[in-house]
Design a protein around this motif. Sequence first.
Motif, PDB file in Angstrom:
ATOM      1  N   PHE A   4       0.838  -1.204   0.000  1.00 23.31           N
ATOM      2  CA  PHE A   4       0.000   0.000   0.000  1.00 23.31           C
ATOM      3  C   PHE A   4       0.869   1.249   0.000  1.00 23.31           C
ATOM      4  CE2 PHE A   4      -2.026   3.453   2.356  1.00 23.31           C
ATOM      5  CZ  PHE A   4      -3.184   3.627   1.617  1.00 23.31           C
ATOM      6  N   PHE A   5       1.871   1.277   0.866  1.00 25.93           N
ATOM      7  CA  PHE A   5       2.744   2.448   0.933  1.00 25.93           C
ATOM      8  C   PHE A   5       3.532   2.608  -0.364  1.00 25.93           C
ATOM      9  CE2 PHE A   5       6.903   4.367   2.081  1.00 25.93           C
ATOM     10  CZ  PHE A   5       6.435   5.621   2.436  1.00 25.93           C
ATOM     11  N   GLY A   6       4.014   1.484  -0.911  1.00 21.01           N
ATOM     12  CA  GLY A   6       4.776   1.557  -2.155  1.00 21.01           C
ATOM     13  C   GLY A   6       3.957   2.115  -3.296  1.00 21.01           C
ATOM     14  N   VAL A   7       2.696   1.708  -3.387  1.00 22.01           N
ATOM     15  CA  VAL A   7       1.809   2.201  -4.445  1.00 22.01           C
ATOM     16  C   VAL A   7       1.533   3.689  -4.278  1.00 22.01           C
ATOM     17  CG1 VAL A   7      -0.561   2.056  -5.321  1.00 22.01           C
ATOM     18  CG2 VAL A   7       0.757  -0.029  -4.948  1.00 22.01           C
ATOM     19  N   MET A   8       1.515   4.163  -3.031  1.00 24.67           N
ATOM     20  CA  MET A   8       1.209   5.564  -2.761  1.00 24.67           C
ATOM     21  C   MET A   8       2.408   6.483  -2.955  1.00 24.67           C
ATOM     22  SD  MET A   8      -1.975   5.706  -2.116  1.00 24.67           S
ATOM     23  CE  MET A   8      -2.084   7.403  -1.535  1.00 24.67           C
ATOM     24  N   VAL A 132       3.587   0.833 -11.875  1.00 27.53           N
ATOM     25  CA  VAL A 132       3.806   0.526 -10.458  1.00 27.53           C
ATOM     26  C   VAL A 132       2.963  -0.681 -10.058  1.00 27.53           C
ATOM     27  CG1 VAL A 132       3.526   1.380  -8.097  1.00 27.53           C
ATOM     28  CG2 VAL A 132       4.404   2.900  -9.875  1.00 27.53           C
ATOM     29  N   GLY A 133       1.699  -0.710 -10.496  1.00 26.25           N
ATOM     30  CA  GLY A 133       0.837  -1.843 -10.176  1.00 26.25           C
ATOM     31  C   GLY A 133       1.375  -3.142 -10.745  1.00 26.25           C
ATOM     32  N   VAL A 134       1.868  -3.096 -11.983  1.00 28.32           N
ATOM     33  CA  VAL A 134       2.384  -4.299 -12.635  1.00 28.32           C
ATOM     34  C   VAL A 134       3.604  -4.841 -11.899  1.00 28.32           C
ATOM     35  CG1 VAL A 134       3.594  -5.121 -14.692  1.00 28.32           C
ATOM     36  CG2 VAL A 134       1.467  -3.854 -14.936  1.00 28.32           C
ATOM     37  N   ILE A 135       4.523  -3.962 -11.504  1.00 33.08           N
ATOM     38  CA  ILE A 135       5.738  -4.458 -10.850  1.00 33.08           C
ATOM     39  C   ILE A 135       5.435  -5.006  -9.457  1.00 33.08           C
ATOM     40  CG2 ILE A 135       6.505  -2.284  -9.780  1.00 33.08           C
ATOM     41  CD1 ILE A 135       9.363  -3.088 -10.652  1.00 33.08           C
ATOM     42  N   ALA A 151      10.505  -3.051  -6.688  1.00 36.86           N
ATOM     43  CA  ALA A 151       9.233  -2.344  -6.798  1.00 36.86           C
ATOM     44  C   ALA A 151       9.311  -0.967  -6.150  1.00 36.86           C
ATOM     45  CB  ALA A 151       8.119  -3.183  -6.153  1.00 36.86           C
ATOM     46  N   PHE A 152       9.933  -0.895  -4.976  1.00 36.49           N
ATOM     47  CA  PHE A 152      10.037   0.390  -4.286  1.00 36.49           C
ATOM     48  C   PHE A 152      10.945   1.347  -5.045  1.00 36.49           C
ATOM     49  CE2 PHE A 152       7.805  -1.281  -0.720  1.00 36.49           C
ATOM     50  CZ  PHE A 152       7.410  -0.181   0.044  1.00 36.49           C
ATOM     51  N   ALA A 153      12.021   0.821  -5.636  1.00 35.49           N
ATOM     52  CA  ALA A 153      12.940   1.686  -6.379  1.00 35.49           C
ATOM     53  C   ALA A 153      12.235   2.330  -7.567  1.00 35.49           C
ATOM     54  CB  ALA A 153      14.153   0.886  -6.841  1.00 35.49           C
ATOM     55  N   LEU A 154      11.424   1.548  -8.292  1.00 34.44           N
ATOM     56  CA  LEU A 154      10.691   2.111  -9.422  1.00 34.44           C
ATOM     57  C   LEU A 154       9.685   3.156  -8.939  1.00 34.44           C
ATOM     58  CD1 LEU A 154       9.970   2.165 -12.422  1.00 34.44           C
ATOM     59  CD2 LEU A 154       8.360   0.300 -11.996  1.00 34.44           C
ATOM     60  N   ALA A 155       8.984   2.859  -7.835  1.00 37.48           N
ATOM     61  CA  ALA A 155       8.005   3.803  -7.298  1.00 37.48           C
ATOM     62  C   ALA A 155       8.674   5.113  -6.885  1.00 37.48           C
ATOM     63  CB  ALA A 155       7.272   3.181  -6.107  1.00 37.48           C
ATOM     64  N   GLN A 161      10.186  12.029 -10.329  1.00 41.55           N
ATOM     65  CA  GLN A 161       9.755  12.685 -11.566  1.00 41.55           C
ATOM     66  C   GLN A 161       8.467  13.471 -11.344  1.00 41.55           C
ATOM     67  OE1 GLN A 161       7.868  10.108 -14.338  1.00 41.55           O
ATOM     68  NE2 GLN A 161       6.885  11.926 -15.144  1.00 41.55           N
ATOM     69  N   ASN A 162       7.580  12.953 -10.480  1.00 46.31           N
ATOM     70  CA  ASN A 162       6.296  13.602 -10.238  1.00 46.31           C
ATOM     71  C   ASN A 162       6.416  14.890  -9.436  1.00 46.31           C
ATOM     72  OD1 ASN A 162       4.992  11.582 -11.606  1.00 46.31           O
ATOM     73  ND2 ASN A 162       4.168  10.562  -9.800  1.00 46.31           N
ATOM     74  N   PHE A 163       7.512  15.032  -8.688  1.00 44.57           N
ATOM     75  CA  PHE A 163       7.669  16.224  -7.842  1.00 44.57           C
ATOM     76  C   PHE A 163       7.595  17.516  -8.659  1.00 44.57           C
ATOM     77  CE2 PHE A 163      10.100  19.474  -5.645  1.00 44.57           C
ATOM     78  CZ  PHE A 163       9.578  19.411  -4.350  1.00 44.57           C
ATOM     79  N   PRO A 164       8.432  17.680  -9.708  1.00 46.36           N
ATOM     80  CA  PRO A 164       8.305  18.916 -10.500  1.00 46.36           C
ATOM     81  C   PRO A 164       6.981  19.009 -11.248  1.00 46.36           C
ATOM     82  CG  PRO A 164       9.912  17.428 -11.484  1.00 46.36           C
ATOM     83  CD  PRO A 164       9.575  16.871 -10.140  1.00 46.36           C
TER      84      PRO A 164
END
Length: 263
Positions: A4-8, A132-135, A151-155, A161-164
């Motif tokens: 759950f945390f990783g997906v978020m 993220v869901g697939v991994i 999985a966490f590294a990809l997330a 990338q989402n920050f900016p």
Amino acid sequence: MRVFFGVMIPFIGTTAGAACVFFMMGQMRQNVQKSLLGFASGVMMAASVWSLLIPAINMAEGLETLAFIPAAVGFSVGIGAMLLLDRVVPEIYLKEEGKGDGERDGIGQAISKTAMLILAVTIHNIPEGMAVGVIFAGMLSGTAGITMADAFALAVGIAIQNFPEGAIISLPLRGEGMGRRKSFLYGAASGVVEPIGAFLTILLSAYITPVLPYLLAFAAGAMVYVVVEELIPEASRDPHSHIGTAGFAMGFLIMMVLDVALG
């Protein structure tokens, strides 16, 4: 709870970027943005290879010399899907810009452009959420050789990338006179589709296991397209393009080391 945390995590990255509106008066410094985009590019590129494409090939070992087929097909479809999105979103933007000429000016036109930016970012976040869901689905299946660290590294890479992305939505809205809280909510809302897409993918994991190699490769294609088409050009723009290049090298190296050491 770890899943759950990783997906978020990617959504947290978008929200943190949107929160810049509370303590920044202007745009994010260009050097900071270049380094973040470069680092995220390196992480996402390495993750696409070691965490997505290689597991997809390994899962198809039964095909022997043709084990590359699921990876090649999925990767090509992922690239094609993102190409299609990039053709559709500008079409929507142009149609919107052609409506009501003379009826909107000043703040109205600026907010309209920002609204289209929100739409574009939101649409591009959908395949990232699916990736993220697939991994995580691959990790939970236990058949793809994907670790929790992968999985966490990809997330985390997607979150960086989402920050900016969150900032480039909330800051212009604030600059055009919208309240800080409302600007923040619009910026954060653009990332909501990522955990939704990820959770739906995980819930359907029992049904997608037979085609998991194709989906892993699809996610890799989508990620590589985003990196090559959007992140690297933005991180490499003059001046000081070396900052983005250094960030890319660092991100790629860290992701590679983590994957090999912890995988």
